[in-house]
Write a protein that holds these residues in place. Structure first.
Motif, mmCIF file in Angstrom:
data_model
loop_
_atom_site.group_PDB
_atom_site.id
_atom_site.type_symbol
_atom_site.label_atom_id
_atom_site.label_comp_id
_atom_site.label_asym_id
_atom_site.label_seq_id
_atom_site.Cartn_x
_atom_site.Cartn_y
_atom_site.Cartn_z
ATOM 1 N N CYS A 289 44.429 49.249 78.127
ATOM 2 C CA CYS A 289 44.193 49.045 79.556
ATOM 3 C C CYS A 289 43.023 48.088 79.777
ATOM 4 O O CYS A 289 43.097 47.166 80.599
ATOM 5 C CB CYS A 289 43.935 50.389 80.239
ATOM 6 S SG CYS A 289 43.692 50.285 82.031
ATOM 7 N N ASP A 290 41.933 48.296 79.045
ATOM 8 C CA ASP A 290 40.750 47.442 79.182
ATOM 9 C C ASP A 290 41.056 45.995 78.795
ATOM 10 O O ASP A 290 40.639 45.048 79.473
ATOM 11 C CB ASP A 290 39.609 47.975 78.320
ATOM 12 C CG ASP A 290 39.035 49.281 78.846
ATOM 13 O OD1 ASP A 290 39.264 49.584 80.037
ATOM 14 O OD2 ASP A 290 38.383 50.004 78.064
ATOM 15 N N THR B 123 46.725 46.258 86.193
ATOM 16 C CA THR B 123 46.954 47.493 85.447
ATOM 17 C C THR B 123 47.247 48.638 86.405
ATOM 18 O O THR B 123 46.487 48.899 87.346
ATOM 19 C CB THR B 123 45.726 47.841 84.579
ATOM 20 O OG1 THR B 123 44.546 47.809 85.392
ATOM 21 C CG2 THR B 123 45.569 46.837 83.441
ATOM 22 N N ILE C 59 50.307 51.917 82.326
ATOM 23 C CA ILE C 59 49.835 52.820 81.276
ATOM 24 C C ILE C 59 50.070 54.255 81.713
ATOM 25 O O ILE C 59 49.609 54.668 82.791
ATOM 26 C CB ILE C 59 48.342 52.588 80.970
ATOM 27 C CG1 ILE C 59 48.102 51.130 80.548
ATOM 28 C CG2 ILE C 59 47.869 53.524 79.875
ATOM 29 C CD1 ILE C 59 47.650 50.221 81.652
ATOM 30 N N GLN D 265 50.364 48.083 71.298
ATOM 31 C CA GLN D 265 49.828 48.065 72.657
ATOM 32 C C GLN D 265 48.652 47.107 72.771
ATOM 33 O O GLN D 265 48.560 46.316 73.719
ATOM 34 C CB GLN D 265 49.412 49.480 73.063
ATOM 35 C CG GLN D 265 50.578 50.429 73.275
ATOM 36 C CD GLN D 265 50.167 51.881 73.298
ATOM 37 O OE1 GLN D 265 48.997 52.220 73.157
ATOM 38 N NE2 GLN D 265 51.137 52.766 73.459
ATOM 39 N N TYR E 87 53.005 51.208 78.468
ATOM 40 C CA TYR E 87 52.329 51.812 77.330
ATOM 41 C C TYR E 87 52.257 53.328 77.506
ATOM 42 O O TYR E 87 51.936 53.836 78.575
ATOM 43 C CB TYR E 87 50.901 51.286 77.193
ATOM 44 C CG TYR E 87 50.771 49.788 77.083
ATOM 45 C CD1 TYR E 87 51.759 49.006 76.493
ATOM 46 C CD2 TYR E 87 49.629 49.140 77.566
ATOM 47 C CE1 TYR E 87 51.626 47.633 76.395
ATOM 48 C CE2 TYR E 87 49.471 47.764 77.463
ATOM 49 C CZ TYR E 87 50.483 47.011 76.886
ATOM 50 O OH TYR E 87 50.350 45.646 76.782
ATOM 51 N N HIS F 183 45.794 53.514 90.614
ATOM 52 C CA HIS F 183 45.964 54.831 89.996
ATOM 53 C C HIS F 183 47.023 55.616 90.749
ATOM 54 O O HIS F 183 46.884 55.886 91.946
ATOM 55 C CB HIS F 183 44.637 55.604 90.019
ATOM 56 C CG HIS F 183 44.765 57.022 89.558
ATOM 57 N ND1 HIS F 183 44.082 58.066 90.133
ATOM 58 C CD2 HIS F 183 45.532 57.580 88.567
ATOM 59 C CE1 HIS F 183 44.405 59.186 89.530
ATOM 60 N NE2 HIS F 183 45.287 58.916 88.581
ATOM 61 N N ARG G 37 43.285 44.313 81.424
ATOM 62 C CA ARG G 37 42.510 44.020 82.637
ATOM 63 C C ARG G 37 41.594 42.816 82.423
ATOM 64 O O ARG G 37 41.464 41.966 83.309
ATOM 65 C CB ARG G 37 41.713 45.255 83.046
ATOM 66 C CG ARG G 37 41.001 45.099 84.367
ATOM 67 C CD ARG G 37 40.572 46.425 84.942
ATOM 68 N NE ARG G 37 39.977 46.239 86.258
ATOM 69 C CZ ARG G 37 39.742 47.212 87.118
ATOM 70 N NH1 ARG G 37 40.060 48.465 86.798
ATOM 71 N NH2 ARG G 37 39.203 46.966 88.288
ATOM 72 N N GLY H 196 42.126 51.603 85.610
ATOM 73 C CA GLY H 196 43.145 50.669 86.072
ATOM 74 C C GLY H 196 42.884 50.162 87.476
ATOM 75 O O GLY H 196 42.031 50.679 88.200
ATOM 76 N N LEU I 109 40.967 57.318 82.206
ATOM 77 C CA LEU I 109 41.981 56.299 82.468
ATOM 78 C C LEU I 109 42.215 56.108 83.964
ATOM 79 O O LEU I 109 42.545 55.004 84.410
ATOM 80 C CB LEU I 109 43.292 56.677 81.773
ATOM 81 C CG LEU I 109 44.444 55.671 81.871
ATOM 82 C CD1 LEU I 109 44.041 54.337 81.239
ATOM 83 C CD2 LEU I 109 45.701 56.224 81.186
ATOM 84 N N ALA J 32 48.757 43.755 74.970
ATOM 85 C CA ALA J 32 47.778 43.574 76.048
ATOM 86 C C ALA J 32 46.989 42.285 75.856
ATOM 87 O O ALA J 32 46.618 41.622 76.827
ATOM 88 C CB ALA J 32 46.839 44.776 76.099
ATOM 89 N N VAL K 95 47.961 52.721 86.338
ATOM 90 C CA VAL K 95 47.830 53.886 85.464
ATOM 91 C C VAL K 95 48.466 55.107 86.125
ATOM 92 O O VAL K 95 48.242 55.382 87.303
ATOM 93 C CB VAL K 95 46.354 54.165 85.104
ATOM 94 C CG1 VAL K 95 45.797 53.019 84.278
ATOM 95 C CG2 VAL K 95 45.497 54.366 86.348
#
Length: 282
Positions: A197-198, A207, A183, A168, A136, A224, A201, A221, A217, A172, A209
């Motif tokens: 993302c939420d 996730t 993401i 997206q 995404y 990261h 998850r 995730g 953000l 998701a 990121v």
């Protein structure tokens, strides 16, 4: 070092500001020129040059030059050099490339291999279990997401890229445990990407990121991958950030390919290349 000078310049006396601008304009030359020439170029006295060095926290000119030479030894100044309205094409060429190389070298020196290793293992596991990967991104990051799909698709992975916020969220919603959502965001503050993302998850997908440290953000995730650079996320035409994100995708794709193994990948890639030959002129 150069970042610190740039951040401190507004608090310096006017004469010392001229010395600071001389350093930022050409740090390599500053590190090699004698104090007399430096004073002449900055239109200040020799004591002012020394005073500037001490204002920046160094013992004197010699100590400052030594540290400055070390900070630019990688080949480019570690600072974002803005293009000016009166720059010639040659100036633009040098500044843009210096920005890119500086950001990549800085990332190489500061990036942690630990989250990258975790992300590569998650993506490889998703491939082994035949689960789904979705990428995404919005705006420039949407283009990076498409590039990621192209890279991982060639590895035989089930993946897709979405740059539309509605797609997206819908994508998701359909993810499940074992799936993975990657993401990508320069600012880390895009609402659609945060929502996707939420949702991913909550549905049990892992996730990953790729975004700036300290952004919303970054903490949303599971993994990261920090993409920090001197370019502000509010620029009209981001360049360095996009290329840094592309480099991170390349690192991930290469790491995943190594985990899959050449014995499995090489025949597929060889056949793919052979099948594409008739698409090219001889």
């Amino acid at each position: 070092m150069l970042d610190r000078i740039k951040a401190s310049i507004v608090s310096l006396a006017p004469a010392e500001q001229r010395v600071a601008k001389l350093v930022l304009g050409d740090p390599r030359s500053f590190a090699n020129l004698p104090v007399r020439e430096l004073a002449e170029l900055a239109h200040v006295s020799k004591p002012t040059v020394v005073r500037f060095c001490r204002s920046m926290g160094y013992d004197g000119l010699s100590d400052f030059k030594l540290k400055l030479a070390g900070s630019v030894s990688e080949g480019v100044p570690f600072i974002h050099r803005s293009v000016d309205a009166d720059d010639r094409t040659g100036d633009v060429l040098v500044k843009v490339i210096d920005n890119i190389v500086a950001a990549l070298l800085r990332y190489r020196n500061e990036a942690s291999a630990v989250p990258m290793d975790r992300a590569a293992e998650v993506l490889a596991s998703t491939h082994r279990t035949g689960r789904r990967i979705e990428f995404y991104g919005a705006g420039n990051s949407g283009i990076v997401a498409q590039d990621a799909q192209h890279k991982f698709f060639r590895l035989g992975m089930s993946c897709i890229a979405y740059s539309d916020g509605h797609m997206q969220v819908m994508g998701a919603t359909l993810l499940a445990p074992g799936d993975c959502a990657v993401i990508i965001s320069n600012s880390g503050r895009t609402r659609d990407l945060m929502d996707a993302c939420d949702i991913a998850r909550r549905n049990g997908a892992t996730t990953i990121v790729i975004t700036a440290s300290g952004s919303p953000l970054a903490s949303a995730g599971h993994i990261h991958l920090a993409a920090d650079h001197p370019e502000g996320y509010d620029r009209y035409s981001p360049m360095v950030s996009r290329l840094l994100h592309l480099a991170i995708i390349d690192i991930l794709a290469t790491s995943v390919a190594l985990r899959i193994g050449g014995a499995r990948l090489q025949p597929i890639l060889r056949e793919m290349k052979n099948n594409l030959r008739n698409k090219r002129y001889a």
